[in-house]
Design a protein around this motif. Structure first.
Motif, PDB file in Angstrom:
ATOM      1  N   GLY A  88       0.814  -1.210   0.000  1.00  0.00           N
ATOM      2  CA  GLY A  88       0.000   0.000   0.000  1.00  0.00           C
ATOM      3  C   GLY A  88       0.845   1.256   0.000  1.00  0.00           C
ATOM      4  O   GLY A  88       1.798   1.391  -0.772  1.00  0.00           O
ATOM      5  N   ILE A  89       0.524   2.172   0.897  1.00  0.00           N
ATOM      6  CA  ILE A  89       1.229   3.454   0.991  1.00  0.00           C
ATOM      7  C   ILE A  89       2.026   3.472   2.287  1.00  0.00           C
ATOM      8  O   ILE A  89       1.583   3.967   3.325  1.00  0.00           O
ATOM      9  N   GLY A  90       3.185   2.826   2.230  1.00  0.00           N
ATOM     10  CA  GLY A  90       4.088   2.834   3.372  1.00  0.00           C
ATOM     11  C   GLY A  90       3.658   1.988   4.550  1.00  0.00           C
ATOM     12  O   GLY A  90       4.153   2.190   5.666  1.00  0.00           O
ATOM     13  N   HIS A  91       2.756   1.025   4.338  1.00  0.00           N
ATOM     14  CA  HIS A  91       2.334   0.170   5.451  1.00  0.00           C
ATOM     15  C   HIS A  91       3.310  -0.993   5.605  1.00  0.00           C
ATOM     16  O   HIS A  91       3.398  -1.872   4.745  1.00  0.00           O
ATOM     17  N   LEU A  92       4.056  -0.987   6.701  1.00  0.00           N
ATOM     18  CA  LEU A  92       5.008  -2.050   6.990  1.00  0.00           C
ATOM     19  C   LEU A  92       4.252  -3.238   7.589  1.00  0.00           C
ATOM     20  O   LEU A  92       3.543  -3.101   8.583  1.00  0.00           O
ATOM     21  N   LEU A  93       4.393  -4.391   6.977  1.00  0.00           N
ATOM     22  CA  LEU A  93       3.663  -5.572   7.442  1.00  0.00           C
ATOM     23  C   LEU A  93       4.196  -6.036   8.796  1.00  0.00           C
ATOM     24  O   LEU A  93       5.407  -6.193   8.984  1.00  0.00           O
ATOM     25  N   THR A  94       3.288  -6.258   9.739  1.00  0.00           N
ATOM     26  CA  THR A  94       3.666  -6.722  11.074  1.00  0.00           C
ATOM     27  C   THR A  94       3.922  -8.226  11.056  1.00  0.00           C
ATOM     28  O   THR A  94       3.604  -8.924  10.077  1.00  0.00           O
TER      29      THR A  94
ATOM     30  N   SER B 116       2.564 -13.641   9.117  1.00  0.00           N
ATOM     31  CA  SER B 116       2.297 -15.058   9.393  1.00  0.00           C
ATOM     32  C   SER B 116       0.894 -15.475   8.974  1.00  0.00           C
ATOM     33  O   SER B 116       0.672 -16.607   8.537  1.00  0.00           O
ATOM     34  N   SER B 117      -0.061 -14.550   9.079  1.00  0.00           N
ATOM     35  CA  SER B 117      -1.454 -14.901   8.760  1.00  0.00           C
ATOM     36  C   SER B 117      -1.820 -14.648   7.306  1.00  0.00           C
ATOM     37  O   SER B 117      -2.778 -15.227   6.786  1.00  0.00           O
ATOM     38  N   GLY B 118      -1.058 -13.769   6.657  1.00  0.00           N
ATOM     39  CA  GLY B 118      -1.393 -13.407   5.284  1.00  0.00           C
ATOM     40  C   GLY B 118      -2.601 -12.497   5.198  1.00  0.00           C
ATOM     41  O   GLY B 118      -3.172 -12.302   4.117  1.00  0.00           O
ATOM     42  N   LYS B 119      -2.986 -11.911   6.344  1.00  0.00           N
ATOM     43  CA  LYS B 119      -4.169 -11.055   6.379  1.00  0.00           C
ATOM     44  C   LYS B 119      -3.840  -9.703   7.019  1.00  0.00           C
ATOM     45  O   LYS B 119      -2.989  -9.607   7.901  1.00  0.00           O
ATOM     46  N   ILE B 120      -4.554  -8.690   6.547  1.00  0.00           N
ATOM     47  CA  ILE B 120      -4.492  -7.357   7.156  1.00  0.00           C
ATOM     48  C   ILE B 120      -5.912  -6.978   7.558  1.00  0.00           C
ATOM     49  O   ILE B 120      -6.853  -7.179   6.776  1.00  0.00           O
ATOM     50  N   TYR B 121      -6.051  -6.453   8.749  1.00  0.00           N
ATOM     51  CA  TYR B 121      -7.371  -5.979   9.166  1.00  0.00           C
ATOM     52  C   TYR B 121      -7.537  -4.522   8.721  1.00  0.00           C
ATOM     53  O   TYR B 121      -6.800  -3.630   9.149  1.00  0.00           O
ATOM     54  N   ILE B 122      -8.495  -4.317   7.832  1.00  0.00           N
ATOM     55  CA  ILE B 122      -8.791  -2.983   7.313  1.00  0.00           C
ATOM     56  C   ILE B 122     -10.231  -2.655   7.662  1.00  0.00           C
ATOM     57  O   ILE B 122     -11.157  -3.364   7.242  1.00  0.00           O
TER      58      ILE B 122
ATOM     59  N   ARG C 173      -7.156 -10.678   2.797  1.00  0.00           N
ATOM     60  CA  ARG C 173      -5.967 -11.382   2.321  1.00  0.00           C
ATOM     61  C   ARG C 173      -5.270 -10.509   1.275  1.00  0.00           C
ATOM     62  O   ARG C 173      -5.916  -9.965   0.385  1.00  0.00           O
ATOM     63  N   TYR C 174      -3.957 -10.412   1.408  1.00  0.00           N
ATOM     64  CA  TYR C 174      -3.231  -9.478   0.547  1.00  0.00           C
ATOM     65  C   TYR C 174      -2.280 -10.161  -0.437  1.00  0.00           C
ATOM     66  O   TYR C 174      -1.579  -9.487  -1.198  1.00  0.00           O
ATOM     67  N   ALA C 175      -2.245 -11.496  -0.442  1.00  0.00           N
ATOM     68  CA  ALA C 175      -1.290 -12.212  -1.298  1.00  0.00           C
ATOM     69  C   ALA C 175      -1.439 -11.835  -2.767  1.00  0.00           C
ATOM     70  O   ALA C 175      -0.447 -11.715  -3.507  1.00  0.00           O
ATOM     71  N   ASP C 176      -2.673 -11.641  -3.206  1.00  0.00           N
ATOM     72  CA  ASP C 176      -2.916 -11.279  -4.601  1.00  0.00           C
ATOM     73  C   ASP C 176      -3.067  -9.772  -4.800  1.00  0.00           C
ATOM     74  O   ASP C 176      -3.502  -9.309  -5.859  1.00  0.00           O
ATOM     75  N   GLY C 177      -2.718  -9.035  -3.757  1.00  0.00           N
ATOM     76  CA  GLY C 177      -2.777  -7.584  -3.854  1.00  0.00           C
ATOM     77  C   GLY C 177      -4.033  -6.996  -3.239  1.00  0.00           C
ATOM     78  O   GLY C 177      -4.994  -7.705  -2.918  1.00  0.00           O
ATOM     79  N   LEU C 178      -4.018  -5.674  -3.067  1.00  0.00           N
ATOM     80  CA  LEU C 178      -5.160  -4.940  -2.529  1.00  0.00           C
ATOM     81  C   LEU C 178      -5.751  -4.056  -3.621  1.00  0.00           C
ATOM     82  O   LEU C 178      -5.057  -3.665  -4.565  1.00  0.00           O
TER      83      LEU C 178
END
Length: 419
Positions: free
Chosen positions: A32-38, A43-49, A55-60
């Motif tokens: 995204g815009i400077g979001h550093l993955l925690t 480990s989960s392959g997910k971001i809570y938005i 799931r972000y593996a295939d992009g947002l």
């Protein structure tokens, strides 16, 4: 405070947007815009938005990227609002939001930058920002450019897509025109110098282009006395600049009255005798130079005299007096060759005062409100000639005691438009 829409636009431009996972300048995974993955997100392959697992593996999607940014910015805004104890202009808050998003909220809270800011050392903030340019122990060009853009924004330069090689000069105020930015303590530049000139009658001393405590006092005094602000900020925002412009219009200066009556020069000398001094004494008192007009700080200070004395009018009894006039009248002073004016105060209603007492009363008020001094007793201060020195029934006001760098030709004017 919150990040402005313009600040958000600049941040997106500087940070860049990647809908898929990428490696940042330090080799860490981001999206995204400077979001550093925690660690949890990796480990989960997910971001809570907005409370939903994505799931972000295939992009947002672009929409998800922007929502993620706003989510990250809320944390940054909370950090800034909780940590910063001093007043900020909007562009300064925007600059710090960009900085904190980039270095991380935790690092910002522990930074020396925050410490110096919270003790009011605004001028040290850009230098502290420029320390954060290393990645893996190496100076990173991308971080250098990012810091310079943030420094420029801190100084009020808010135009989008500034060429990076121009940023360093602009950040120091060298290319800023008066009125293009909000001005505050810690800033420097030609626009600050112009502000100091226009506020010369409000505790002003010299126009050095450095917005320090003295300039902050000038702005606060103007805001309190002219704008009638209960809690002056000391920040020269757009409302303050507009009030200064209106103030100038309210108290016009008649340049026809200022002109020399010798009948030989144009009204403001002929520019003769530059670099020449009477008796070889290189002091301003003995300077024979016919300056190219009347000093602008002096005339803006006269406007303040008019403001602080609404019960009087102030006809100018003596303005520019060139060397020809001095010879005609047998004068041995060069003060009136651009550095002085004489005012002849007239009460709107009879004040029962003798001329001498009236002038002394006005002189004391000028000393109080404009930081002027009597009889050239202090360098780089506006001066008033005392009755003892000869100004018995008029008010003589001058800038004779200024250093040469504050008496350069560019400080003088011959028309209301140039004032």
């Amino acid at each position: 405070m919150n990040l402005s829409e313009q600040g958000r636009t600049l941040l997106i431009e500087w940070e860049g947007c990647e809908c898929r996972v990428y490696l940042d300048i330090a080799g860490k995974q981001a999206i995204g815009i400077g979001h550093l993955l925690t660690k949890d997100e990796l480990s989960s392959g997910k971001i809570y938005i907005q409370g939903k697992a994505v799931r972000y593996a295939d992009g947002l999607t672009e929409h998800q990227v922007l929502n993620l940014l706003d989510q990250d910015l809320k944390e940054v805004e909370r950090t800034l609002n909780k940590s910063i104890k001093v007043t900020l202009a909007q562009h300064q808050f925007d600059a710090l939001a960009s900085f904190a998003l980039n270095v991380g909220s935790h690092a910002f809270k522990k930074s020396t930058l925050l410490k110096v800011l919270n003790i009011g050392q605004y001028e040290d903030v850009p230098g502290q920002m420029r320390r954060w340019v290393y990645s893996g122990g190496q100076r990173a060009r991308g971080l250098c450019e990012r810091r310079e853009k943030e420094c420029a924004l801190w100084h009020g330069i808010i135009e989008s897509r500034i060429v990076s090689r121009e940023i360093s000069a602009i950040a120091r105020g060298q290319a800023v025109q008066y009125g293009q930015r909000i001005m505050q303590k810690g800033m420097q530049g030609a626009d600050v110098q112009e502000l100091q000139i226009r506020l010369a009658g409000f505790s002003g001393t010299v126009a050095d282009g450095d917005f320090g405590s003295g300039t902050e006092t000038q702005v606060k005094q103007f805001q309190r006395d002219v704008m009638q602000m209960k809690d002056p900020t000391g920040i020269a925002d757009q409302d303050t600049l507009k009030s200064i412009e209106d103030f100038g219009k309210r108290y016009p200066i008649d340049f026809e009255v200022l002109k020399c009556p010798c009948g030989k020069c144009s009204g403001f000398g002929q520019g003769k005798f530059k670099g020449q001094y009477r008796d070889g004494k290189r002091t301003e008192r003995n300077n024979l130079y016919e300056y190219p007009g009347i000093h602008r700080m002096l005339l803006w200070a006269v406007r303040a005299v008019m403001f602080y004395h609404p019960d009087y009018t102030f006809p100018i009894s003596s303005g520019y007096r060139c060397s020809v006039y001095a010879e005609q009248k047998g004068m041995n002073t060069t003060n009136h060759q651009g550095k002085a004016v004489d005012l002849d105060p007239k009460p709107v209603k009879d004040d029962k005062l003798k001329d001498e007492d009236r002038c002394e009363k006005i002189r004391q008020k000028i000393i109080e409100t404009a930081k002027a001094v009597l009889d050239w007793s202090t360098p780089n201060r506006k001066s008033l000639e005392s009755a003892k020195a000869g100004a018995t029934t008029w008010v003589h006001y001058d800038v004779r005691n200024y250093d040469p760098k504050y008496l350069e030709d560019r400080f003088f004017c011959t028309t209301a438009q140039d004032l």
